[in-house]
Write an enzyme that holds these catalytic residues in place. Structure first.
Site, PDB file in Angstrom:
ATOM      1  N   ILE A 265      25.885  56.557  74.619  1.00 61.68           N
ATOM      2  CA  ILE A 265      26.447  57.254  75.774  1.00 61.68           C
ATOM      3  C   ILE A 265      26.656  56.291  76.931  1.00 61.68           C
ATOM      4  O   ILE A 265      27.611  56.434  77.706  1.00 61.68           O
ATOM      5  CB  ILE A 265      25.548  58.431  76.188  1.00 61.68           C
ATOM      6  CG1 ILE A 265      25.459  59.447  75.038  1.00 61.68           C
ATOM      7  CG2 ILE A 265      26.072  59.105  77.451  1.00 61.68           C
ATOM      8  CD1 ILE A 265      26.808  59.959  74.545  1.00 61.68           C
TER       9      ILE A 265
ATOM     10  N   TYR B  91      24.099  64.623  79.456  1.00 59.55           N
ATOM     11  CA  TYR B  91      23.579  64.691  78.089  1.00 59.55           C
ATOM     12  C   TYR B  91      22.906  63.387  77.659  1.00 59.55           C
ATOM     13  O   TYR B  91      23.003  62.376  78.334  1.00 59.55           O
ATOM     14  CB  TYR B  91      24.615  65.173  77.088  1.00 59.55           C
ATOM     15  CG  TYR B  91      25.907  64.420  76.878  1.00 59.55           C
ATOM     16  CD1 TYR B  91      26.148  63.153  77.367  1.00 59.55           C
ATOM     17  CD2 TYR B  91      26.914  65.034  76.122  1.00 59.55           C
ATOM     18  CE1 TYR B  91      27.341  62.498  77.135  1.00 59.55           C
ATOM     19  CE2 TYR B  91      28.120  64.391  75.878  1.00 59.55           C
ATOM     20  CZ  TYR B  91      28.326  63.121  76.390  1.00 59.55           C
ATOM     21  OH  TYR B  91      29.506  62.487  76.149  1.00 59.55           O
ATOM     22  N   GLU B  92      22.178  63.462  76.554  1.00 64.29           N
ATOM     23  CA  GLU B  92      21.287  62.392  76.080  1.00 64.29           C
ATOM     24  C   GLU B  92      20.200  62.081  77.108  1.00 64.29           C
ATOM     25  O   GLU B  92      19.705  60.957  77.174  1.00 64.29           O
ATOM     26  CB  GLU B  92      22.069  61.102  75.777  1.00 64.29           C
ATOM     27  CG  GLU B  92      23.212  61.256  74.819  1.00 64.29           C
ATOM     28  CD  GLU B  92      22.756  61.624  73.423  1.00 64.29           C
ATOM     29  OE1 GLU B  92      22.131  60.797  72.757  1.00 64.29           O
ATOM     30  OE2 GLU B  92      23.036  62.745  73.008  1.00 64.29           O
ATOM     31  N   GLY B  93      19.843  63.074  77.899  1.00 67.50           N
ATOM     32  CA  GLY B  93      18.860  62.897  78.966  1.00 67.50           C
ATOM     33  C   GLY B  93      19.568  62.726  80.292  1.00 67.50           C
ATOM     34  O   GLY B  93      20.364  61.803  80.471  1.00 67.50           O
TER      35      GLY B  93
END
Length: 380
Positions: free
Chosen positions: A246, A362-364
């Site tokens: 990402i 997203y992805e944290g």
């Protein structure tokens, strides 16, 4: 640190750039507008090896390193972040997790088809009440001897409507907290497994995002990844690598917006000269270029750490945090440089601005990345 690229890496970068310009760019505005999933383009990306870039060749992958992967992600993301997120999820969250922690039987059954792009996968962690707080899983996988009985809801699942293989994180032993969580391989079509409505999103509108519903889904015991209770650790380790993908996506969005803004500034005239000659615009371009290069070096560092077998938790979080901020800042400035045209879809930058926002989530989220970073530096 030497970030000079090998001949093979440069070839991968060029192949991704060519595919983005020749295949993704035509129709990208229309796909975004209609929220159309690019089935044919995903098939072509599979044929080119983009869907299993880091998977060993014996499982149908391309056998490339992380550096080659982030180079490809950047080039694809410059043009179409909806397409690149499919590549990221399939590579970083699904294939990597299966190859690293799956059994040989699981690899033969699922990984080979995923790596070749024959089918695509989805990673299922987020829930209505467990996004950033991934320890609070409400989806349950009750041990029934030879199978698990899966019940619950997952949401914001990328590839949710088109995936054939789903890695689902669920709670088996509630009393053990995050030590009682398991990761299960669920196949599309299993009785009780239902795909919810497609989300109507701000950005990455060409990607397929759905909620997933599990109602007494029987998942064979052999579909558990790793030992009993390994699920939460599996999810965290997988996400650590996913953040590099990402970060590369965010870098690509930023670079794509910058390149469009630079090109436009050299063509658009105001007050008798190209607007790039005006200091107000020239300084914006200077800031954009500098921040993008800083983000690129952070992404390359994280990729190098992963390829060298070093702990990449910190470098991956820093790369994801900073690159996503740069993507947002740069795309906003690109719209500003375009003026009124920046607000029009035909010039692409408004779409890049909308796509950039999700990289901070997203992805944290960015806030989670700061937690990861601060804990790492305080611990040291």
């Amino acid at each position: 640190m030497d970030f000079s690229l090998s001949e093979e890496q440069l070839m991968i970068q060029q192949a991704a750039k060519d595919f983005a310009q020749n295949e993704l760019l035509p129709g990208v505005i229309e796909r975004d507008d209609a929220q159309t999933f690019p089935d044919e383009l995903v098939r072509k990306m599979g044929e080119l090896g983009f869907m299993g870039m880091m998977v060993n060749e014996k499982y149908g992958g391309s056998g490339l390193d992380t550096q080659a992967y982030v180079l490809a992600m950047e080039e694809l993301s410059k043009v179409d972040a909806s397409a690149s997120v499919m590549v990221s999820v399939n590579n970083s969250l699904v294939c990597w997790g299966l190859e690293t922690y799956g059994s040989e039987e699981q690899k033969q059954k699922y990984l080979t088809r995923l790596a070749s792009g024959e089918v695509i996968g989805a990673f299922c962690l987020s829930e209505p009440e467990a996004g950033s707080d991934a320890t609070s899983q409400k989806t349950t996988a009750i041990d029934k001897g030879d199978h698990y009985l899966l019940n619950g809801t997952k949401n914001w699942i990328t590839n949710g409507g088109r995936a054939e293989v789903f890695l689902v994180i669920a709670q088996t032993h509630v009393e053990k907290g995050h030590h009682g969580i398991n990761a299960l391989i669920v196949e599309k079509g299993m009785p009780g497994f239902e795909i919810g409505p497609k989300e109507n999103k701000l950005g990455i509108r060409g990607s397929d995002t759905h909620s997933l519903l599990f109602n007494d889904v029987k998942v064979p015991k052999e579909n558990r990844i790793g030992a009993d209770g390994f699920g939460f650790k599996f999810a965290m380790k997988t996400l650590a690598g996913g953040r590099i993908g990402i970060a590369a996506q965010a870098l690509g969005i930023a670079a794509g917006a910058y390149e469009l803004a630079l090109q436009y500034s050299k063509q658009r005239k105001a007050f008798g000269t190209e607007i790039s000659n005006h200091q107000a615009i020239a300084f914006k371009l200077a800031d954009m270029h500098t921040k993008i290069q800083a983000a690129r070096l952070l992404v390359y560092q994280a990729a190098t750490d992963k390829d060298n077998g070093n702990d990449y938790t910190l470098s991956g979080a820093m790369a994801k945090l900073y690159a996503s901020e740069v993507a947002m800042e740069t795309s906003v400035e690109a719209v500003q440089i375009h003026g009124g045209n920046g607000f029009v879809k035909d010039y692409h930058v408004e779409r890049l601005m909308r796509d950039a926002k999700i990289t901070q989530i997203y992805e944290g989220t960015s806030e989670i990345q700061k937690i990861v970073i601060s804990r790492s530096i305080i611990k040291d």
